[in-house]
Design a protein around this motif. Structure first.
Motif, mmCIF file in Angstrom:
data_model
loop_
_atom_site.group_PDB
_atom_site.id
_atom_site.type_symbol
_atom_site.label_atom_id
_atom_site.label_comp_id
_atom_site.label_asym_id
_atom_site.label_seq_id
_atom_site.Cartn_x
_atom_site.Cartn_y
_atom_site.Cartn_z
ATOM 1 N N GLY B 129 0.802 -1.221 0.000
ATOM 2 C CA GLY B 129 0.000 0.000 0.000
ATOM 3 C C GLY B 129 0.834 1.269 0.000
ATOM 4 N N THR B 130 2.047 1.208 0.576
ATOM 5 C CA THR B 130 2.876 2.410 0.599
ATOM 6 C C THR B 130 3.526 2.675 -0.746
ATOM 7 N N MET B 131 3.663 1.634 -1.557
ATOM 8 C CA MET B 131 4.455 1.776 -2.782
ATOM 9 C C MET B 131 3.631 1.739 -4.045
ATOM 10 N N LEU B 132 2.330 1.452 -3.880
ATOM 11 C CA LEU B 132 1.479 1.267 -5.041
ATOM 12 C C LEU B 132 1.470 2.512 -5.909
ATOM 13 N N GLY B 133 1.570 2.313 -7.185
ATOM 14 C CA GLY B 133 1.478 3.431 -8.119
ATOM 15 C C GLY B 133 2.834 3.957 -8.528
#
Lengths: 411, 411, 411
Positions: B129-133
């Protein structure tokens, strides 16, 4: 007298939430403990857990996302429902445990008491459906707490006066029926001078979840010790739901001027069979009885949806956002009537039949009386401008309560 | 050094997937078998199956659809999560079974080992979730495999050094806490010189499913042999979630300049109570303890969301897409602290209390050390341009990875 | 010969629905009762209830919302699926109970018979996928009733001629395989002279639910009396699904000209492994066998999706809306082949192996014959213009059947 700007919720909602939540924590600290006795009523944890989760899904997802068909009110519909649901459940656990606290000094929480509390909450969420969009969350929370109290007083009165303690299923369904019709309508009559129509179109995923999990909703509190009764409840509910889906589609086609279907109409009416069978559960023994009840419930629910909503608005100035009256009210009354007829048919002699009929009518009258009083008190309390009611032109609009990131696409 | 066009995934992702999948099949062919002994730990298949499916829903639907609030990144958010989840689960089954392979020559798969593997996967998906995208799927899969390894090494170290084998629940929660905070942040610090803000608005259905099924997530691995412990876990988690939903709404209203609610904010913070109670589970005995933890967790999570995210970005140049730090990190630390305090209060004498405190702090330090090392190694490995990182301006955009039919409406 | 205006459904669909529903209620009144014997096959109500609800979710939510990727056909896709599902389930309960009615005078309904009926319905809904958008609901209901009949005749023929009554799992899967491929294609060949392509883009939540609950779908009817068989079915299906998700992504990347992923493509092909393992279930004993089957199934499903769909359209003028052939047809055939090969490998001597092979090929041939005949009869019946087929240019359009509130935003 309402302010010209959309009223901010900070000065009312935040203190109310924090105060209630702190009060609940303090009450729980002194009076509530987890039940250490695992085997209650012959049910083990594992057997009951799946049904507990189904009820959880019904309450949070089913009722929470039932009103997402309001295009500009989706955030509020789902967000406020979650708030109301968790407040009502915490309050219902306390009230339901008062008897146990009286005798044993502590309220014991277990899966069954959570499920019973969530059933009370479901009743509240059903009646929220009539008022959604025309109230602010402060209203909703006050209504929820008062309605849970009315629900539990009603149950206590029925158990004390009429000795219906042997069949929790019937009384429960009655109480779902009662408060969810009369309380909100009385409240509305007290509150509003007119209603306005929201824009509705989006698909509501909640109704599909309700349809799928309604057999659990009807069967979860049925006593498992008599073999076959729980199975009967599941099969009856499933068949009644199936029949009412088919019938609702057929009647909707027949009553529409161009012979088309209406999605919101169908979403409301496919549930009618489940509601009616839920109320008459303990007298339904054969699948065809459940199917006939489902058939009739879908017909009156569909016709009610088409004609009653407008007449209610004109005659009593009551606006029913989610068509609660035709989805839950009329099928519930039909279920009550079916229960009476089936029970009379099954009675051995006339004395029994008449006794049951009197008893059954008393149950309904008591429920209606308590609901009307609760609704009247709630309405009086909420007329107070202190709660900052939303203005008429701000109704059904998320913008009053929710922040939208400026560069985002509205959905 | 990145190419000017959106980098094609074919030459990197497809060979990686096929290579890993073939390797897994070969390893499974030689070392894995289905457990023929059905009754493990007094649990039968039927009792455990519903909880297994709940965990499945949490991992695939809950975490998979958590990030759909990224308007232009919904396809990637859900699609890549599924890929990462199934790779991580297969890898976790192998690593978790190494001990069993060492003693018996075969890794035995049963429902419990699938659930344990999915819990490891959940930890990975949280930190995704911290790295998504800002990463491509090749990155995500490498991070997932390394993080699962770190997670299981951490568990093995704790069990070997500190002998915490008697309480799988605590250590599990600790490992969910540790890697999901420190590994991704270290990785990010290694990888990025700056972060950019995505457009967020859509509603994320994942968070509702996580909220509903979090009691299962916290209770599924609690030992059922001590009667009442599993029930206690479910009730505590449910009440903590309820309290944190209410508190998160209140605090969000108070801290917002206009007194409005923010949907993404609420979606993140309603889970805080469940996370905190999950970590401190084995020391929580009364409902009010769980509720107080949920109350505090929601407050620090809400404040963290509002203020910490921007400071992290400025101070460490870490951008946290899904606010993992405030949803899982801070409540997790709070849970660790509550566990320490509750355990000290329950201790009979000072020696025991100090011994537990030292032990508890060691657990945290070991977890942090292993997480930081894993994050550092992962970051170093991923700095390599061979993996074709997405360009800054192509971040948070589905078009880099997905085909859109030309005549279709983008949703 | 079709009318120039969109044909109204009132004069055909409403009488059909009411007639069928009344007939069903009458049949149920005379011949169906709830099974009062709770313990059937060593399964208690509680053990089986969670699996029953999973199947319910698969049928209503999974298959019902599988076709929501058709942008302008979402209302019909989900609404008609519910109608077809409940009609088919009621009909399947009657047909499945004919044997019991013959011997005992009554058809007994319990959770298992509901699940078996829903499995027949699932087979119908799979094959609906090929025809959706090009048929009106009257067509769909007639096809559903005829196909359920074909399905159950097929099962009866296989049980009578080949004595496969000992393994309901195999024969069930075969019947899912058979009718879902051949019946709809024959029907289509009879009905249409050409197909047209719908606009597809939206995400389909149904496929995620199918992926998550497919282990239940494959294991629910596996006999629980042999310990470990049900666990084996769940683990095999889970691993096969995991492998096929990874493989489908890799192959899709390799076969796409620009190396991008296609969402609808992935949604179809991640299920391939589960379908193939479902058909070959009773011969799969090791995890790696399931994983290899999942790997191969994903490859042929992905390639089939990319190339076969266009060729089917050109060669046979068959248009396959939901790519049923590549999602369920090809993997099903692969599963049939794997079952044959695994069974031959496990045979002790040549006689047994040859005997099984002959038997296995006969099963397939009988299934294909019955499916083709059912499809031919259905096609002939539906060619009749009395049913008011939709015009070619009105295909894949909700407006023909659904009312849209005039001031609402189309989603």
């Amino acid at each position: 007298m309402a302010p010209q700007y959309a009223p901010s919720l900070r000065s009312r909602l935040a203190p109310l939430l924090l105060f209630l939540q702190t009060a609940f924590i303090i009450i729980y600290a002194f009076f509530v403990e987890v039940d250490s006795n695992v085997k209650v009523d012959g049910e083990t944890f594992s057997n009951f857990y799946a049904e507990f989760q189904d009820v959880n899904v019904i309450v949070i997802l089913g009722f929470g996302f039932l009103c997402t068909f309001l295009v500009r009110y989706g955030f509020s519909g789902s967000g406020f429902n979650l708030l109301v649901a968790v407040m009502a459940t915490q309050w219902a656990i306390i009230l339901n445990g008062i008897e146990s606290w009286y005798y044993r000094g502590k309220i014991r929480v277990n899966l069954r008491s959570l499920v019973v509390a969530e059933m009370c909450t479901a009743s509240v969420l059903i009646s929220m459906g009539t008022m959604l969009g025309k109230t602010n969350p402060v209203h909703l929370i006050i209504i929820a707490l008062l309605e849970v109290s009315g629900f539990i007083v009603n149950e206590w009165v029925l158990q004390t006066l009429l000795k219906v303690n042997n069949c929790s299923c019937v009384s429960h369904s009655h109480q779902i029926l009662g408060p969810s019709i009369f309380t909100p309508y009385t409240t509305q009559c007290m509150l509003y001078s007119q209603g306005n129509s929201p824009v509705c179109c989006l698909y509501s995923p909640g109704s599909v979840f309700l349809w799928m999990f309604w057999p659990t909703f009807n069967s979860v509190l049925v006593d498992d010790r008599t073999p076959g009764r729980k199975l009967g409840a599941v099969c009856s509910t499933y068949l009644a739901l199936a029949v009412s889906a088919v019938t609702a589609a057929a009647i909707a086609l027949l009553s529409h001027p161009k012979g088309k279907l209406n999605l919101i109409h169908m979403q409301s009416c496919i549930l009618a069979g489940g509601v009616a069978v839920g109320v008459s559960m303990s007298a339904v023994h054969q699948p065809w009885e459940a199917m006939t009840i489902g058939f009739s419930a879908a017909i009156i629910s569909t016709i009610g949806f088409q004609y009653l909503k407008i007449h209610m608005l004109l005659a009593f100035q009551c606006h029913d956002t989610c068509a609660t009256l035709s989805t839950h009210g009329l099928p519930g009354l039909l279920g009550w009537l079916s229960h009476l007829l089936l029970q009379i048919r099954d009675s051995d002699d006339h004395t029994m039949a008449i006794r049951f009929a009197v008893f059954h009518i008393c149950t309904l009258l008591i429920t209606i009386t308590i609901s009307l009083s609760t609704g009247f008190v709630t309405g009086l309390l909420l007329k107070w401008n202190f709660w900052r009611p939303p203005q008429s032109k701000k109704c059904f609009d998320d913008q009053a309560f929710w922040e939208f990131p400026h560069n985002a696409v509205r959905k």
